[in-house]
Motif scaffolding. Sequence first.
Motif, mmCIF file in Angstrom:
data_model
loop_
_atom_site.group_PDB
_atom_site.id
_atom_site.type_symbol
_atom_site.label_atom_id
_atom_site.label_comp_id
_atom_site.label_asym_id
_atom_site.label_seq_id
_atom_site.Cartn_x
_atom_site.Cartn_y
_atom_site.Cartn_z
ATOM 1 N N GLN A 1 0.829 -1.202 0.000
ATOM 2 C CA GLN A 1 0.000 0.000 0.000
ATOM 3 C C GLN A 1 0.866 1.257 0.000
ATOM 4 O O GLN A 1 0.623 2.202 -0.760
ATOM 5 C CB GLN A 1 -0.917 -0.004 1.220
ATOM 6 N N HIS A 2 1.896 1.288 0.843
ATOM 7 C CA HIS A 2 2.798 2.444 0.891
ATOM 8 C C HIS A 2 3.487 2.654 -0.456
ATOM 9 O O HIS A 2 3.603 3.793 -0.935
ATOM 10 C CB HIS A 2 3.857 2.250 1.983
ATOM 11 N N LEU A 3 3.952 1.571 -1.050
ATOM 12 C CA LEU A 3 4.661 1.683 -2.323
ATOM 13 C C LEU A 3 3.745 2.183 -3.431
ATOM 14 O O LEU A 3 4.121 3.053 -4.229
ATOM 15 C CB LEU A 3 5.261 0.325 -2.697
ATOM 16 N N ILE A 4 2.533 1.639 -3.490
ATOM 17 C CA ILE A 4 1.591 2.052 -4.537
ATOM 18 C C ILE A 4 1.133 3.490 -4.316
ATOM 19 O O ILE A 4 1.012 4.272 -5.269
ATOM 20 C CB ILE A 4 0.399 1.077 -4.579
ATOM 21 N N ASP A 5 0.897 3.861 -3.058
ATOM 22 C CA ASP A 5 0.513 5.252 -2.764
ATOM 23 C C ASP A 5 1.612 6.220 -3.198
ATOM 24 O O ASP A 5 1.335 7.363 -3.574
ATOM 25 C CB ASP A 5 0.238 5.427 -1.268
ATOM 26 N N ALA A 6 2.857 5.763 -3.126
ATOM 27 C CA ALA A 6 3.989 6.612 -3.531
ATOM 28 C C ALA A 6 4.205 6.618 -5.036
ATOM 29 O O ALA A 6 5.045 7.373 -5.535
ATOM 30 C CB ALA A 6 5.259 6.151 -2.828
ATOM 31 N N ASP B 1 -6.125 -8.006 -4.067
ATOM 32 C CA ASP B 1 -7.196 -6.998 -4.206
ATOM 33 C C ASP B 1 -6.601 -5.619 -4.481
ATOM 34 O O ASP B 1 -7.100 -4.873 -5.339
ATOM 35 C CB ASP B 1 -8.051 -6.950 -2.941
ATOM 36 N N LEU B 2 -5.562 -5.273 -3.743
ATOM 37 C CA LEU B 2 -4.925 -3.968 -3.899
ATOM 38 C C LEU B 2 -4.364 -3.795 -5.306
ATOM 39 O O LEU B 2 -4.558 -2.747 -5.945
ATOM 40 C CB LEU B 2 -3.808 -3.820 -2.864
ATOM 41 N N LEU B 3 -3.681 -4.803 -5.804
ATOM 42 C CA LEU B 3 -3.095 -4.721 -7.140
ATOM 43 C C LEU B 3 -4.167 -4.640 -8.216
ATOM 44 O O LEU B 3 -4.049 -3.853 -9.172
ATOM 45 C CB LEU B 3 -2.200 -5.941 -7.388
ATOM 46 N N LEU B 4 -5.224 -5.426 -8.077
ATOM 47 C CA LEU B 4 -6.305 -5.401 -9.066
ATOM 48 C C LEU B 4 -6.988 -4.036 -9.099
ATOM 49 O O LEU B 4 -7.319 -3.515 -10.170
ATOM 50 C CB LEU B 4 -7.321 -6.498 -8.752
ATOM 51 N N LYS B 5 -7.197 -3.449 -7.940
ATOM 52 C CA LYS B 5 -7.847 -2.137 -7.880
ATOM 53 C C LYS B 5 -6.973 -1.045 -8.491
ATOM 54 O O LYS B 5 -7.486 0.023 -8.852
ATOM 55 C CB LYS B 5 -8.177 -1.790 -6.430
ATOM 56 N N ASN B 6 -5.676 -1.305 -8.584
ATOM 57 C CA ASN B 6 -4.755 -0.307 -9.122
ATOM 58 C C ASN B 6 -4.254 -0.649 -10.519
ATOM 59 O O ASN B 6 -3.206 -0.158 -10.940
ATOM 60 C CB ASN B 6 -3.574 -0.114 -8.164
ATOM 61 N N GLY B 7 -5.009 -1.482 -11.229
ATOM 62 C CA GLY B 7 -4.741 -1.669 -12.649
ATOM 63 C C GLY B 7 -3.967 -2.899 -13.053
ATOM 64 O O GLY B 7 -3.560 -3.002 -14.225
#
Length: 466
Positions: A277-282, A310-316
Motif C-alpha cells: 500500500q505504501h509503495l503504490i501510494d507513492a 485486491d490492492l493490485l487489481l484495484k490499481n490496474g
Amino acid sequence: MSQGSFVFTPTALRSLERDKELLERQQYQRRLTTPGASSYFLRKEVRERGLASSHRSSQPPAFMCQDPVVQNALYTGNLEAVRQLLSKEAPVNLVIQPQGGDMIWVKEDGLWSLTYEQDLTTPLHITAGRGFTECLKHLLLRGANVDLAPGGTTALHEACQECQPECAKLLLSYGANANAVNEDGLMPLHVCTEQESIDCAKYLLQFGAAVNGRSLEEDDTPLHVASRHGLPDHVNLYLRYGAHLEHQNDEGKTPLNAACAQPQEKATLGRYCQVCQHLIDAGAKVLTEDLQHQTPLHLACKNVNPDVVDLLLKNGARVNDMCYGGNAPMHNVLKEVAYKQDHEPERVVQALLNYGSIRVWPGALPQVLKYCCARPRVIEALLNAYDRLKVTEKWVEAVPSDVFKQHQGFFESVFALTQTPRSLQHLARFKLRTYLDGRLHKVVPTLPLPTFLKKYLLLDFRDYIH
C-alpha cells in the motif's frame, strides 16, 4: 587485579604483534585463493570511492587476543572488568577469535576436529551487537578503531543487524562509516531486516547513509530489503528520504515485486499488504515485470496474499498476462492451494474471476479438483464460472474419502450435477457476468440491486453448488 593493571606482559605483547602479522598474511593468502575474491575487493574499492578516511592510517595496530578473561568480560558486558582489563596501558584494538561449534578437517592428523572456530571479531563488535552501551563507550573513548572489520563486517553492521539502536548511534557519533560495505557487499541499511531495527535505520540516515545504496551481489537498495522483509515503517522512512521506487535489482525486481515475491507466513500477510500500500501510494507501478516476466500480481497470487491481490487489481493489474513459464495469475494460485489453505486462496480465485481472469480448461477440472478439494470454496468459485459442467466418475475419484466426509454436503451438491442441470438463477448470473466481462467489478456495485444479489453476482460463497 589492581586498577590500571593489564593482563598482558611485554613478552605477551610482542607475541601479539607476531600473531597479528601472521593473521594478516593468512587473510591475504585466503583472499588470493578464494574464487572471485580479487574482483570482489576491486568492486568494493570502486564502490567506496575512497570513502576510507585518511585517519585510519593513524589508528593503532590491531592485536590478536585469545585471553579468556578479556573475552568473558566483553561477552558478559562486565563494565568494571572491561575498564580494568582495557585500561590506558592496554591495547584496545584487539582481534578476537571466539569459540563456536564447527568441525574442520585437520590435514596433519588426518581427522575431523571440533575446533569451534568462528569469524574474527573485536571488542566493539561484541559490545555493540549485545547492547552493552557503556562498555562500547569506554572502548570508543579509549580510541578503538570504529571501522575495524577483521571478520569482514563492521561493528556498525553488527549493531544494526542485532537491533541495538543506542549502540549504532554511539558508533556513528564516533565516526563510524554509515556506508561501509561488509564482505557480503551490504551496507548497514541493508542489514536492518527486523521491525525492531527501525531506530537504527533512522540514525543511519541522519548520519548520511545512502538511502539508494546498492548491495554488490544482488543490486538491492534498502527499499528492496525492507519490502522483502515486510517492514512498513522502514518503507515509509526510506520513501520520505527519497528512495527510488522503480529501481530493478539483478533479478529485475522493483521493491513492489520484491514484496510480492517473498514467501509469507499467515501472520505476516497484513504487514506485506501495508508495504505494498505504501509503495503504490507513492507511485509504484503494478505492471513492472521481472526477468521472468512476472508482475507483482503473478507473485502475490503465488504467495496467496488476498489483500495484496485486491490492492493490485484495484490499481490496474492485468489478470491474464502470462509470465515466461506460460502461467497466468490464476495458474499460480491454484498451484499453491494445497500448501496455503489458511491464506484463504478462495478469495484470490474469486477476485481474479471477478476481474475477468481466464477459466480453467473444463477437461482439467478433475485434476484441479484433486489438488484443491481440501479447500471447497476454491472449487465453488471455479465451478460457478461455467454455465454447464460435465461431471463424471473421475470427479468422484478425485476427492479422497476423508475430504469427502469432512465436506460431504458440498461435494454431494457437486456430484449431483451428473443428473441435474445448473439452476436458472445461476444461468442468469452466468449470462450477466459474461455480458459484463472485464467490467464486472466496476458495474455491479453501481446496480440498483439488493446487497445479497450483488454479492451473488460477485460469486459470494454459499458452500454448495446450484
